[in-house]
Design a protein around this motif. Structure first.
Motif, short mmCIF file in Angstrom:
data_model
loop_
_atom_site.label_atom_id
_atom_site.label_comp_id
_atom_site.label_asym_id
_atom_site.label_seq_id
_atom_site.Cartn_x
_atom_site.Cartn_y
_atom_site.Cartn_z
N VAL A 1 6.34 -1.29 3.40
CA VAL A 1 6.66 -2.67 3.79
C VAL A 1 6.67 -2.91 5.29
O VAL A 1 6.46 -4.05 5.72
CB VAL A 1 8.01 -3.11 3.18
CG1 VAL A 1 7.95 -3.07 1.67
CG2 VAL A 1 9.17 -2.28 3.71
N GLN A 2 6.90 -1.88 6.12
CA GLN A 2 6.94 -2.14 7.55
C GLN A 2 5.62 -2.69 8.10
O GLN A 2 5.64 -3.56 8.98
CB GLN A 2 7.37 -0.88 8.30
CG GLN A 2 8.86 -0.61 8.20
CD GLN A 2 9.30 0.59 9.03
OE1 GLN A 2 8.49 1.28 9.63
NE2 GLN A 2 10.60 0.84 9.05
N PRO A 3 4.46 -2.25 7.60
CA PRO A 3 3.21 -2.86 8.10
C PRO A 3 3.11 -4.36 7.84
O PRO A 3 2.36 -5.06 8.52
CB PRO A 3 2.12 -2.10 7.33
CG PRO A 3 2.75 -0.78 6.98
CD PRO A 3 4.19 -1.11 6.70
N LEU A 4 3.89 -4.87 6.86
CA LEU A 4 3.82 -6.28 6.52
C LEU A 4 4.45 -7.17 7.59
O LEU A 4 4.28 -8.39 7.56
CB LEU A 4 4.49 -6.54 5.17
CG LEU A 4 3.65 -6.33 3.91
CD1 LEU A 4 3.09 -4.91 3.84
CD2 LEU A 4 4.48 -6.61 2.66
N VAL A 5 5.21 -6.59 8.51
CA VAL A 5 5.77 -7.37 9.62
C VAL A 5 4.64 -8.06 10.38
O VAL A 5 4.74 -9.24 10.75
CB VAL A 5 6.59 -6.47 10.56
CG1 VAL A 5 6.99 -7.24 11.82
CG2 VAL A 5 7.83 -5.93 9.85
N ASP A 6 3.56 -7.34 10.62
CA ASP A 6 2.42 -7.89 11.38
C ASP A 6 1.22 -8.24 10.51
O ASP A 6 0.37 -9.03 10.94
CB ASP A 6 1.98 -6.88 12.44
CG ASP A 6 3.08 -6.56 13.44
OD1 ASP A 6 3.71 -7.51 13.93
OD2 ASP A 6 3.30 -5.37 13.71
N GLN A 7 1.16 -7.67 9.31
CA GLN A 7 -0.01 -7.87 8.46
C GLN A 7 0.42 -8.23 7.03
O GLN A 7 0.52 -7.36 6.16
CB GLN A 7 -0.88 -6.62 8.44
CG GLN A 7 -1.47 -6.25 9.79
CD GLN A 7 -2.28 -4.98 9.74
OE1 GLN A 7 -1.99 -4.07 8.97
NE2 GLN A 7 -3.32 -4.92 10.55
N PRO A 8 0.72 -9.51 6.76
CA PRO A 8 1.08 -9.92 5.40
C PRO A 8 -0.04 -9.59 4.42
O PRO A 8 -1.21 -9.49 4.79
CB PRO A 8 1.28 -11.43 5.53
CG PRO A 8 1.58 -11.66 6.98
CD PRO A 8 0.77 -10.63 7.72
N VAL A 9 0.34 -9.45 3.16
CA VAL A 9 -0.63 -9.11 2.12
C VAL A 9 -0.83 -10.30 1.19
O VAL A 9 0.02 -11.18 1.10
CB VAL A 9 -0.15 -7.88 1.30
CG1 VAL A 9 -0.11 -6.64 2.18
CG2 VAL A 9 1.22 -8.15 0.68
N PRO A 10 -1.96 -10.35 0.48
CA PRO A 10 -2.17 -11.43 -0.49
C PRO A 10 -1.07 -11.46 -1.55
O PRO A 10 -0.55 -10.42 -1.95
CB PRO A 10 -3.53 -11.09 -1.11
CG PRO A 10 -4.20 -10.20 -0.12
CD PRO A 10 -3.11 -9.42 0.54
N ALA A 11 -0.75 -12.69 -2.02
CA ALA A 11 0.32 -12.81 -3.00
C ALA A 11 0.05 -13.90 -4.03
O ALA A 11 0.97 -14.42 -4.66
CB ALA A 11 1.66 -13.08 -2.29
N GLY A 12 -1.19 -14.27 -4.22
CA GLY A 12 -1.54 -15.22 -5.26
C GLY A 12 -1.49 -16.66 -4.80
O GLY A 12 -0.75 -17.02 -3.89
N GLU A 13 -2.30 -17.52 -5.43
CA GLU A 13 -2.35 -18.95 -5.16
C GLU A 13 -2.64 -19.24 -3.69
O GLU A 13 -2.17 -20.24 -3.13
CB GLU A 13 -1.05 -19.64 -5.57
CG GLU A 13 -0.73 -19.53 -7.05
CD GLU A 13 0.56 -20.23 -7.42
OE1 GLU A 13 1.20 -20.82 -6.52
OE2 GLU A 13 0.93 -20.20 -8.60
#
Length: 532
Positions: free
Chosen positions: A320-332
């Protein structure tokens, strides 16, 4: 801070809005807010509160009190009836503007001769809709002794949902993007003093003015509840509050002890704790629940946190720490960042029954690099509806928290955030928490009115009942001990892993004790314990 919100009768992970009452209050730069709601209605010129206490409520269909199509369908049941309670926006100026409090009632189902009065509830928040959540809760009480003997009454506190004016600080788009940051997770985010000042300006614009923002604290809500008691025709109040509702109940008890008949406080806020102390205990408790979930996961095949619970925090941080700068796809077409993904995990930690949903969501993140499932959990907690619109849960939680919590300097907030990351490592964003750390309420147009300790040495209060669950992640067990000690309440200890239990009717043991107390005023036995 946040009991999770109930989003539909069928979802077992219903979020009761409570623990968001603990607000970490991280605010990022925001864009335009929603349009200004109708202004508060001027009063008739009375020089005291008699007109408010003597008012007669006109009940009718609840459909017009819905704030979305899904709520409209849920509130269309004939047994639900709603009204608007008139209260002063400022109790020191009863001749001035008014607020309108949305009230829901379900009539007692038993012999009218055996009716005791009204059972007023608050299901949590502080931004949770008592009308909508209360309607769902009442269906679970159908046929019970409580609904035989009491009218079931719930209300939207001032600033919340169908009450007018309602707090509005964020657009739906901002919430979809995760820009509404006053959530239970306070270890990530960066903002400037200008960000916080600009945000409060836009919140005032969307809510009807700065004077409205300064009028939504719990002390005023408690005064509204006493006006409601009188308008319902009850000489004394019978109350059941969960999570934030325990704060509301204890403040009411402090202000109107002589008007209390009975009071159940389930999932306690400790009135002796500062906001910083409460946030630390909250994060410690969520860490405990995460560790419990990780141990449960390790016993499952292909656990995404690994087979060694001692390494679960590190495994999770790596994901989860990489998501601070790089959000991931989450639908719609949406994405999910660190705050939204950890928020989804936090939502599932409210109830051990939701641990499989957390594990499934983390597995999806590990295997597919997506966070659809965890974002849905987060949405359900924070008030996103099936049609993609949002309630004002986050907006109201933010505003009420600013009126209830003492302010902190940037240095104090930075030190606290560092300690939060230390006591709850699964929420550590791996950032320098001192950078861009501020109290999001620093520019709020009114000073807080509920600095702790409150509800101490209350005289004339009848016996009350506090319920505290040993594995509650949101309102830790010891907070219940603190509230019971402050009010001189009887204490019911419940062994289990969840947040609140009294209105959910999950335990015959708890049900029996609560019913006998509320109906017959029978005090709980010393040392009483139930198991979920």
């Amino acid at each position: 801070m946040l009991t999770r919100r109930w989003t539909s009768p069928s979802r077992r992970h219903r979020a009761r809005a409570f623990c968001l009452g603990v607000l970490s209050l991280a605010v990022l730069a925001l864009s335009a807010c929603t349009p200004t709601p109708p202004p508060a209605t001027p009063g008739p010129g009375e020089d005291d509160l008699t007109t408010f206490y003597d008012q007669e409520l006109t009940f009718g269909s609840c459909v017009d009190y819905a704030t979305s199509p899904s709520e409209e369908a849920a509130l269309a049941i004939e047994a639900f009836e709603c009204a608007r309670l008139q209260v002063p926006l400022d109790y020191d100026d009863p001749q001035g503007e008014r607020m309108q409090i949305a009230v829901l009632r379900v009539r007692a189902q038993g012999d009218p001769a055996e009716r005791i009065g009204s059972l007023v509830i608050n299901p949590g928040g502080p931004g949770g809709s008592g009308v909508f959540i209360g309607a769902l809760a009442s269906t679970g009480l159908a046929g019970t002794a409580l609904l035989q003997r009491f009218d079931f009454v719930s209300f939207d506190p001032r600033g919340v949902a169908a009450s007018l004016p309602a707090i509005s600080c964020y657009t739906d788009e901002q919430k979809d993007l995760g820009q509404a940051k006053p959530t239970l997770l306070g270890t990530s985010g960066s903002w400037t003093e200008q960000d916080t000042a600009t945000f409060v300006e836009r919140c005032a614009e969307g809510s009807g003015g700065e004077h409205v923002l300064g009028a939504v604290g719990t002390r005023d809500v408690a005064r509204d509840m006493d006006v409601l008691r009188a308008a319902l025709g009850d000489e004394q109040l019978t109350f059941a509050g969960q999570s934030y509702g325990t704060r509301l109940g204890s403040v009411y008890a402090e202000q109107f002890p002589q008007n209390v008949r009975a009071m159940v406080l389930d999932g306690a806020f400790d009135p002796r704790q500062t906001n910083a102390e409460r946030r630390l205990d909250l994060h410690r408790s969520f860490q405990r629940s995460f560790d419990q979930m990780a141990a449960f996961c390790a016993q499952q095949q292909d656990c995404p946190l690994g087979e060694d619970p001692a390494r679960a925090n590190q495994v999770f941080q790596d994901l989860v720490q990489p998501l601070v700068d790089q959000p991931v796809p989450a639908g719609e077409g949406r994405t999910a960042d660190f705050g939204q993904v950890t928020g989804g995990v936090g939502s599932g930690l409210y109830d051990a029954a939701s641990w499989p949903a957390i594990i499934s969501g983390i597995t999806q993140l590990r295997d597919e690099g997506r966070a659809d499932e965890l974002l849905t959990l987060n949405d359900n907690l924070l008030g996103r509806r099936p049609d993609g619109t949002w309630s004002n849960y986050l907006d109201a939680t933010y505003a009420i928290g600013c009126m209830d919590q003492e302010r902190q300097t940037p240095e104090q907030e930075a030190a606290l955030r560092a300690e939060l990351a230390e006591v709850s490592p699964f929420l550590d964003p791996g950032q320098d928490v001192a950078a861009g750390t501020r109290d999001a309420c620093e520019h709020w147009p009114a000073e807080p009115t509920l600095d702790p300790p409150y509800a101490q040495d209350v005289e004339g209060l009848p016996p009350t009942l506090v319920i505290s669950i040993t594995g509650d992640p949101s309102t830790p067990y010891d907070a219940g001990l603190g509230l019971a000690d402050s009010l001189g309440s009887g204490l019911l200890t419940v062994e289990g892993e969840r947040h609140t239990v009294a209105l959910e009717r999950l335990s015959p043991c708890v049900n029996d004790i609560v019913d006998r107390y509320l109906i017959d005023l029978e005090p709980v036995a010393e040392g009483a314990t139930c198991t979920l």
